[in-house]
Design an enzyme around this catalytic site. Structure first.
Site, PDB file in Angstrom:
ATOM      1  N   LYS A 180     -22.959 -35.430   3.978  1.00 24.08           N
ATOM      2  CA  LYS A 180     -22.214 -36.285   2.578  1.00 24.08           C
ATOM      3  C   LYS A 180     -23.196 -36.407   1.529  1.00 24.08           C
ATOM      4  CE  LYS A 180     -20.806 -39.043   0.480  1.00 24.08           C
ATOM      5  NZ  LYS A 180     -20.971 -39.366  -1.026  1.00 24.08           N
ATOM      6  N   GLY A 233     -30.450 -44.978   0.885  1.00 20.42           N
ATOM      7  CA  GLY A 233     -29.837 -45.489  -0.383  1.00 20.42           C
ATOM      8  C   GLY A 233     -30.209 -47.009  -0.366  1.00 20.42           C
ATOM      9  N   SER A 234     -29.084 -47.583  -0.856  1.00 19.55           N
ATOM     10  CA  SER A 234     -29.481 -49.149  -1.222  1.00 19.55           C
ATOM     11  C   SER A 234     -29.273 -49.869  -0.061  1.00 19.55           C
ATOM     12  CB  SER A 234     -28.234 -49.684  -2.271  1.00 19.55           C
ATOM     13  OG  SER A 234     -26.958 -49.396  -1.727  1.00 19.55           O
ATOM     14  N   ALA A 236     -27.699 -52.687   0.350  1.00 17.14           N
ATOM     15  CA  ALA A 236     -26.273 -53.165   0.398  1.00 17.14           C
ATOM     16  C   ALA A 236     -25.423 -52.142   1.226  1.00 17.14           C
ATOM     17  CB  ALA A 236     -25.861 -53.635  -0.605  1.00 17.14           C
ATOM     18  N   THR A 237     -25.522 -50.990   0.777  1.00 21.33           N
ATOM     19  CA  THR A 237     -24.606 -49.923   1.325  1.00 21.33           C
ATOM     20  C   THR A 237     -25.167 -49.500   2.669  1.00 21.33           C
ATOM     21  OG1 THR A 237     -24.210 -49.148  -0.708  1.00 21.33           O
ATOM     22  CG2 THR A 237     -23.954 -47.520   1.131  1.00 21.33           C
ATOM     23  N   GLY A 238     -26.675 -49.581   2.883  1.00 20.44           N
ATOM     24  CA  GLY A 238     -27.176 -49.551   4.279  1.00 20.44           C
ATOM     25  C   GLY A 238     -26.477 -50.481   5.451  1.00 20.44           C
ATOM     26  N   GLU A 255     -33.000 -45.662   5.693  1.00 18.50           N
ATOM     27  CA  GLU A 255     -34.052 -45.602   4.799  1.00 18.50           C
ATOM     28  C   GLU A 255     -33.678 -46.265   3.420  1.00 18.50           C
ATOM     29  OE1 GLU A 255     -36.174 -45.214   1.762  1.00 18.50           O
ATOM     30  OE2 GLU A 255     -36.206 -42.958   1.997  1.00 18.50           O
ATOM     31  N   CYS A 289     -37.505 -44.768  -3.779  1.00 20.30           N
ATOM     32  CA  CYS A 289     -37.485 -45.856  -3.185  1.00 20.30           C
ATOM     33  C   CYS A 289     -38.849 -46.492  -3.124  1.00 20.30           C
ATOM     34  CB  CYS A 289     -36.907 -45.477  -1.738  1.00 20.30           C
ATOM     35  SG  CYS A 289     -37.637 -44.192  -1.203  1.00 20.30           S
ATOM     36  N   GLU A 390     -34.536 -54.577  -6.591  1.00 14.62           N
ATOM     37  CA  GLU A 390     -34.562 -53.014  -6.706  1.00 14.62           C
ATOM     38  C   GLU A 390     -34.103 -52.834  -8.049  1.00 14.62           C
ATOM     39  OE1 GLU A 390     -33.484 -49.988  -4.073  1.00 14.62           O
ATOM     40  OE2 GLU A 390     -35.428 -49.415  -4.274  1.00 14.62           O
TER      41      GLU A 390
END
Ligand code: NDP
Length: 498
Positions: A180, A233-234, A236-238, A255, A289, A390
């Protein structure tokens, strides 16, 4: 799947075929350099994700599962050949997708086949072990087997390179993939699927479902048929992704972001360190990143470094990412531009001193794209939000320090731990600092270098696990222990055999 795909209307790629599901919703794909819509992708539903996972499961149980390690390796070499054949075209698509420079994406696409070739070389070296047991009548060994279907969620900044970090070891180990990509940059992944066809992979080994993170991404990470989720990704989403994966006992590789310290000592070769600092934050518009967003500069050279940085930063050419002379393209999407803009106010209100940049360029030709000036704040204190959060954009914070101990304290005073850079001509200092920094990567007298041979990943909130390097393939296998009693005897049925 029902509707044929034409022009720049992209379908999902499931079971070796492109198609737009009936009644599918779509999402526009915007070129961030012009603000124009140039393609359309499907906004996949949870049912579409389920179809992709099922296709991958069929491939795993069928043709792909029966493929020998040598055959997998040969297919991966053909995949690398197919990527090489389409490298320029894929690089151009990535530029239209995310606005990064053609010179950057061209270099990435040239490098990506190396990932598939490196891990192809490991496909027939995934070995179990024979275990010397205390009881001599036992013959015990381990098998390393693939996980099954793995789900990848990739971001918009370097979609195909980041995919290579996980897809190459996953394929070599014999897994099937459902990807995705970010809704902001999906087209290169959809076009990349054609390389699997050209290489002759069985249908269903590689599938792409496009759409939003909230629906398609969420459905993939929650799907009980997915054995591992790799997410970039970020932070928070991680964390959300890891929680979703835990719900069905899938393993995760994360990551995530960074706030990497880029440390310059007074004994550094500034002719190398200044371009190093610039590449750390302004290459890719800081949308990486590993951005070296905190420049820690020793007080003796603080003014000189500022002056030299300012001089070169003011000459950075912002513009069309397709042009060879352009040094900084646009921000990859509108939300990202807004986020970067908002941090200028945050930094100012916390008392940081704006040295250059801080807004959108005034050039008429750049008004429709999501451009932002390379920006430097000086006299930043590490407690300020601009030094802690970030930004993922072209904003450099310069922080002074006095000695090694202070540099190390500031460098490690962050929730993140992905990259770090040290510029010094003292080898002892380089080694002391490399040992002391809490980050997954330490670059000494270089920055922003990456290879399939070197493990990559984060300490602390920068992630879980390591990509690249030989060890990465283990994450895509599981160990089976086989016990064989060569002289069976009737033992005590009520006591464990230890
Ligand atoms: P996100 O972390 O939200 O997105 C990364 C990927 O996750 C995208 O494919 C996104 O899909 C998907 N996603 C979003 N929500 C979910 C969910 N609930 N379940 C599963 N997948 C999901 O990053 P953003 O794009 O919103 O960027 C925000 C910030 O994240 C940036 O400013 C930067 O700080 C950081 N970032 C870090 C990256 C890195 O390389 N470490 C890369 C990109 C961003 P979709 O895009 O379709 O929503």
């Amino acid at each position: 799947m029902a509707v044929a795909v034409k022009g720049n209307t992209y379908g999902l790629y499931i079971d070796g075929e492109y198609g737009v599901p009936r009644d599918a919703k779509t999402l526009p794909v915007i070129n961030p350099a012009t603000g124009e819509e140039w393609a359309t992708i499907v906004d996949a539903s949870a049912a579409d994700v389920d179809a992709a996972v099922r296709a991958a499961q069929r491939a795993f149980e069928g043709a792909w599962g029966a493929t020998t390690p040598g055959a997998r390796a040969r297919l991966m070499h053909k995949l690398a050949d197919a990527i090489e054949a389409r490298a320029s075209e894929l690089a151009e698509i990535e530029v239209r997708d995310n606005g990064k420079l053609l010179r950057e994406m061209g270099a990435q696409l040239k490098a990506i086949p190396g990932w598939y070739r490196y891990f192809a070389g490991l496909a027939d070296k995934i070995e179990g072990e024979t275990i010397p047991m205390e009881r001599p009548t036992l013959f015990n060994f381990t098998l390393r087997e693939p996980l099954g279907v793995v789900g990848f969620v990739t971001p918009w900044n370097s979609p195909l390179l980041i995919l290579a970090f996980t897809a190459a070891p996953a394929l070599a180990a014999g897994n099937c993939i459902v990807l995705k990509p970010s809704e902001f940059a999906s087209v290169s992944s959809l076009e990349f699927a054609k390389c699997f066809e050209a290489a002759g992979f069985p249908k269903g080994v590689f599938n792409v479902v496009t759409g939003s993170g909230a629906v398609a991404g969420d459905a993939l990470t929650r799907h009980a048929g997915v054995a591992r989720i790799a997410f970039t990704g970020s932070a928070a989403t991680g964390a959300r992704v890891a929680a979703a994966a835990a719900g069905h006992y899938a393993s995760v590789g994360l990551e995530l972001g960074g706030k990497s310290p880029h440390i310059v000592f007074a004994d550094a070769n500034l002719d190398a360190a200044i371009p190093g600092l610039l590449s750390g934050i302004f290459a890719a518009g800081g949308q990486t990143c590993i951005a070296g967003s905190r420049a820690l500069v020793q007080r003796e050279i603080y003014d000189e470094v500022q002056r030299r940085l300012l001089e070169r930063t003011r000459s950075i050419k912002i513009g069309d990412p397709f042009l060879a002379e352009t040094e900084m393209g646009p921000m990859a999407n509108e939300p990202q531009l807004k986020k970067v803009e908002s941090y200028v106010e945050v930094a100012k209100s916390d008392g940081a001193r704006l040295v250059t940049g801080g807004g959108r360029p005034s050039t008429a030709a750049l008004q429709r794209g999501y451009f932002f000036e390379p920006t430097i704040f000086a006299d930043v204190r590490n407690e300020m939000r601009i030094a802690r959060e970030e930004v993922f954009g072209p904003i450099l914070s310069i922080i002074p320090f006095s000695d090694e101990a202070e540099a190390l304290r500031i460098a490690n005073d962050t929730m993140y731990g992905l990259g770090s850079g040290i510029w010094t001509s003292d080898i002892g200092r380089a080694i002391r600092m490399a040992r002391g920094i809490k980050a997954g990567t330490v670059w000494v007298n270089t920055y922003r270098a990456i290879s399939y041979q070197m493990p990559f990943g984060g300490y602390k909130a920068s992630g879980i696990g390591r990509e690249n390097g030989i060890e990465a393939i283990r994450d895509y296998t599981q160990t089976k222990s086989v016990w064989i009693e060569t002289e069976p005897v009737a033992g005590d049925p009520f006591a464990i055999k230890v």
